[in-house]
Design a protein around this motif. Sequence first.
Motif, short mmCIF file in Angstrom:
data_model
loop_
_atom_site.label_atom_id
_atom_site.label_comp_id
_atom_site.label_asym_id
_atom_site.label_seq_id
_atom_site.Cartn_x
_atom_site.Cartn_y
_atom_site.Cartn_z
N VAL A 170 0.86 -1.17 0.00
CA VAL A 170 0.00 0.00 0.00
C VAL A 170 0.90 1.23 0.00
O VAL A 170 1.85 1.31 0.79
CB VAL A 170 -0.93 0.02 1.23
N LYS A 171 0.62 2.17 -0.90
CA LYS A 171 1.43 3.38 -1.03
C LYS A 171 0.56 4.60 -0.80
O LYS A 171 -0.51 4.73 -1.39
CB LYS A 171 2.07 3.45 -2.42
N LEU A 172 1.02 5.50 0.06
CA LEU A 172 0.39 6.79 0.28
C LEU A 172 1.36 7.85 -0.22
O LEU A 172 2.55 7.79 0.08
CB LEU A 172 0.09 7.00 1.76
N ALA A 173 0.85 8.81 -1.00
CA ALA A 173 1.74 9.77 -1.66
C ALA A 173 1.22 11.20 -1.52
O ALA A 173 0.02 11.43 -1.44
CB ALA A 173 1.89 9.42 -3.14
N GLY A 174 2.15 12.11 -1.53
CA GLY A 174 1.84 13.53 -1.59
C GLY A 174 2.90 14.20 -2.42
O GLY A 174 4.07 13.82 -2.38
N GLY A 175 2.50 15.17 -3.23
CA GLY A 175 3.48 15.82 -4.07
C GLY A 175 2.94 17.08 -4.70
O GLY A 175 1.86 17.58 -4.34
#
Length: 180
Positions: free
Chosen positions: A129-134
């Motif tokens: 599971v990947k959580l991202a912010g950018g």
Amino acid sequence: MKKNALGLLVAFAVMAPVAAQAAVQLPAGTQELGVQGNAKLGSDYQVNLNGSYGKFIKDNWELGGTTSINLNEHNKLAKIGVFTEYNFVNSTNWVPYVGAATELAALNYNEDGVGADLGQNGDSWALNVKLAGGVKYFINPNVALSAEVNYNIATDDIEFTGSKLKNSMTNIVFGTRFYF
């Protein structure tokens, strides 16, 4: 005549960024192709490449597929999955976003690249599971440069840090997004 030309030049200089900023829109139906990655070069190289394809199902909200590979001299990790992303479009060329992904991951490693406690060679499968912010910076309405921080957590130890395996990892990746 010179005053008119100078005034016109100043007007274009002021209006050009405003016109470019107004052009950043991500309406439903827009498609995005993304390429991201990072690399550590040298004797113990590491290459991380990510690709994605998505379609905006609502204004600013995207669903799609993702794939990534992480290679070094001793280990190979591949992931494939689905993602969602929400973009916070505003009046500038800078568009922050948040996202999440679920991926199936496969790791292949050999004894030379890991600690003795893992055995000789091995394969491991996990759900990641990947959580991202950018943030994306649109250089024109169809191309954006992106920078992202993502946190990955898996059901098994698949991420290498030095010679040890862990079930989580934080990455910083840079890339390009193309819109059509």
